[in-house]
Design a protein around this motif. Structure first.
Motif, PDB file in Angstrom:
ATOM      1  N   ILE A  51      49.197  48.250  43.625  1.00  0.00           N
ATOM      2  CA  ILE A  51      48.020  48.907  43.073  1.00  0.00           C
ATOM      3  C   ILE A  51      46.937  47.865  42.884  1.00  0.00           C
ATOM      4  O   ILE A  51      47.134  46.861  42.182  1.00  0.00           O
ATOM      5  N   THR A  52      45.805  48.043  43.516  1.00  0.00           N
ATOM      6  CA  THR A  52      44.678  47.130  43.379  1.00  0.00           C
ATOM      7  C   THR A  52      43.503  47.899  42.772  1.00  0.00           C
ATOM      8  O   THR A  52      43.575  49.102  42.558  1.00  0.00           O
ATOM      9  N   ALA A  53      42.423  47.194  42.500  1.00  0.00           N
ATOM     10  CA  ALA A  53      41.253  47.843  41.912  1.00  0.00           C
ATOM     11  C   ALA A  53      40.024  46.980  42.140  1.00  0.00           C
ATOM     12  O   ALA A  53      40.121  45.751  42.330  1.00  0.00           O
ATOM     13  N   GLU A  54      38.870  47.620  42.136  1.00  0.00           N
ATOM     14  CA  GLU A  54      37.613  46.879  42.229  1.00  0.00           C
ATOM     15  C   GLU A  54      37.314  46.222  40.882  1.00  0.00           C
ATOM     16  O   GLU A  54      37.547  46.798  39.829  1.00  0.00           O
ATOM     17  N   ARG A  55      36.805  44.999  40.940  1.00  0.00           N
ATOM     18  CA  ARG A  55      36.447  44.273  39.739  1.00  0.00           C
ATOM     19  C   ARG A  55      34.995  43.806  39.829  1.00  0.00           C
ATOM     20  O   ARG A  55      34.518  43.445  40.904  1.00  0.00           O
ATOM     21  N   TYR A  56      34.342  43.813  38.665  1.00  0.00           N
ATOM     22  CA  TYR A  56      32.924  43.479  38.580  1.00  0.00           C
ATOM     23  C   TYR A  56      32.764  42.379  37.534  1.00  0.00           C
ATOM     24  O   TYR A  56      33.170  42.551  36.384  1.00  0.00           O
ATOM     25  N   LEU A  57      32.203  41.256  37.935  1.00  0.00           N
ATOM     26  CA  LEU A  57      32.080  40.095  37.069  1.00  0.00           C
ATOM     27  C   LEU A  57      30.617  39.741  36.841  1.00  0.00           C
ATOM     28  O   LEU A  57      29.829  39.709  37.790  1.00  0.00           O
ATOM     29  N   THR A  58      30.275  39.470  35.599  1.00  0.00           N
ATOM     30  CA  THR A  58      28.982  38.874  35.307  1.00  0.00           C
ATOM     31  C   THR A  58      29.143  37.356  35.372  1.00  0.00           C
ATOM     32  O   THR A  58      30.253  36.840  35.540  1.00  0.00           O
ATOM     33  N   SER A  59      28.077  36.620  35.238  1.00  0.00           N
ATOM     34  CA  SER A  59      28.111  35.163  35.380  1.00  0.00           C
ATOM     35  C   SER A  59      29.072  34.542  34.360  1.00  0.00           C
ATOM     36  O   SER A  59      29.099  34.930  33.193  1.00  0.00           O
ATOM     37  N   PHE A  60      29.858  33.595  34.838  1.00  0.00           N
ATOM     38  CA  PHE A  60      30.785  32.893  33.957  1.00  0.00           C
ATOM     39  C   PHE A  60      31.010  31.489  34.491  1.00  0.00           C
ATOM     40  O   PHE A  60      30.602  31.151  35.620  1.00  0.00           O
ATOM     41  N   ALA A  61      31.644  30.665  33.678  1.00  0.00           N
ATOM     42  CA  ALA A  61      31.986  29.301  34.089  1.00  0.00           C
ATOM     43  C   ALA A  61      33.459  29.064  33.804  1.00  0.00           C
ATOM     44  O   ALA A  61      34.013  29.582  32.837  1.00  0.00           O
ATOM     45  N   MET A  62      34.092  28.266  34.656  1.00  0.00           N
ATOM     46  CA  MET A  62      35.517  27.949  34.526  1.00  0.00           C
ATOM     47  C   MET A  62      35.675  26.429  34.616  1.00  0.00           C
ATOM     48  O   MET A  62      35.008  25.772  35.433  1.00  0.00           O
ATOM     49  N   ASN A  63      36.545  25.887  33.789  1.00  0.00           N
ATOM     50  CA  ASN A  63      36.760  24.451  33.835  1.00  0.00           C
ATOM     51  C   ASN A  63      37.448  24.032  35.133  1.00  0.00           C
ATOM     52  O   ASN A  63      38.309  24.747  35.648  1.00  0.00           O
ATOM     53  N   ARG A  64      37.082  22.880  35.664  1.00  0.00           N
ATOM     54  CA  ARG A  64      37.713  22.378  36.891  1.00  0.00           C
ATOM     55  C   ARG A  64      39.194  22.070  36.675  1.00  0.00           C
ATOM     56  O   ARG A  64      39.979  22.074  37.626  1.00  0.00           O
ATOM     57  N   TYR A  65      39.569  21.791  35.435  1.00  0.00           N
ATOM     58  CA  TYR A  65      40.900  21.260  35.173  1.00  0.00           C
ATOM     59  C   TYR A  65      41.656  22.127  34.164  1.00  0.00           C
ATOM     60  O   TYR A  65      41.059  22.762  33.298  1.00  0.00           O
ATOM     61  N   GLU A  66      42.955  22.108  34.297  1.00  0.00           N
ATOM     62  CA  GLU A  66      43.783  22.638  33.227  1.00  0.00           C
ATOM     63  C   GLU A  66      43.533  21.802  31.973  1.00  0.00           C
ATOM     64  O   GLU A  66      43.210  20.612  32.065  1.00  0.00           O
TER      65      GLU A  66
END
Length: 315
Positions: A51-66
């Motif tokens: 089961i999959t689904a469409e996802r909608y994201l607004t602007s965000f930031a993710m760290n390069r590292y754990e």
């Protein structure tokens, strides 16, 4: 010779030009909609989940590292002096001693042996330490005690706050699959592009018997007396390290089959549940799912040497 990662016309070289003094445990990569668009759209779990689904994201930031143990420890000590409580003190990678000061050899290992509750409360502490608005609260009170599991289970996330938080499951998968030509397929490891194999880009049970310094998967084997510095391995197409491998990573969402959301609506999972989502692959044989579309479900109380997290922020 370092491995070369070709992404379209761009070639990323994993070179040991990063001196240890240049490394920062917080280095955020931004993800934004295309010019003229209101959101990022993609299909989560495509080609992997039934089961999959469409996802909608607004602007965000993710760290390069754990999240490294050094960063975890420094924020924990600061927070405990200000009334924060952590049920689990954290460990330096898979072989460290719980709660000890970071060592010179292992301080850039990912923090492990912390629960989902600990990670969420720690995000609030990091936000406050850096003068940002914490994201997680219950009943109007900022969550500062990971042992208050009832409040943590009922936590509300202020998506408009500028503080640090756990990524949503949809944000995590998008960041893991992103390249400069679009998205990787979900049935691969992050950065497994062209001739590169999963073992070239990730610390898995096939090529590791414990955690490694963040950002070193794919790095040349050092000489016996030469340390492996962070960020000398192979990043994924968005410049993030270890999105597959090393430790699996906590996400915000409660675990359940993907729900359908209205076009443009943020997907954050069900309001309640029994297990929280973790994503990515890890070094342990217990983390045998390696595809980017794979999902793990864990009790938020559990804490293992193959679990960690990375931070995100809204923009």
């Amino acid at each position: 010779m370092k491995k070369l990662l070709a992404l379209g016309a761009t070639v990323f070289v994993a070179a040991s030009l990063f001196a240890q003094s240049n490394f920062s445990s917080i280095d955020m990569v931004e993800f934004k909609p295309a010019r003229g668009a209101n959101y990022i759209q993609y299909t989560i779990g495509e080609g992997v989940e039934n089961i999959t689904a469409e996802r909608y994201l607004t602007s965000f930031a993710m760290n390069r590292y754990e999240t490294t143990y050094e960063l975890w420890y420094s924020v924990r000590i600061w927070a405990e002096a200000r009334g924060y409580i952590f049920e689990n003190l954290g460990q330096e990678g898979s072989r460290g001693i719980v709660g000890k000061e970071p060592s010179s050899a292992g301080k850039y290992q990912p923090v492990t042996k912390i629960s989902w509750y600990d990670a969420m409360v720690w995000c609030n502490a990091l936000s406050e330490k850096n003068g940002l608005k914490p994201c997680y609260s219950f009943g109007g009170k900022i969550l500062r005690d990971s042992g208050d599991t009832i409040s943590c289970d009922l936590a509300e996330c202020d998506w408009n706050a500028n503080g640090y938080r756990l990524p949503t499951e949809a944000e995590w998968e998008y960041a893991a699959r992103k390249t400069n030509r679009g998205l990787q397929t979900a049935d691969s490891c992050s950065g497994e592009i062209g001739t590169l194999t999963a073992e070239d880009v990730a610390w898995l049970s096939d090529n590791a018997n414990g955690t490694h310094t963040v950002g070193t998967a794919g790095a040349d084997s050092p000489l016996e007396d030469e340390p492996v510095y962070p960020a000398t391995g192979i990043a994924n197409g968005a410049g993030l390290f270890d999105m597959s491998g090393n430790v699996i990573e906590y996400c915000w969402d409660w675990f359940k089959e993907y729900n359908v959301v209205k076009k443009g609506q943020r997907a954050t999972g069900p309001v309640m549940g029994e297990s929280r989502v973790a994503r990515g692959a890890g070094w342990s044989e217990e983390t045998f799912f390696t595809y980017l579309g794979d999902r793990y479900a864990y009790d938020p109380n559990e804490a293992y040497t193959y679990q960690g997290f990375r931070i995100a922020r809204g923009l």
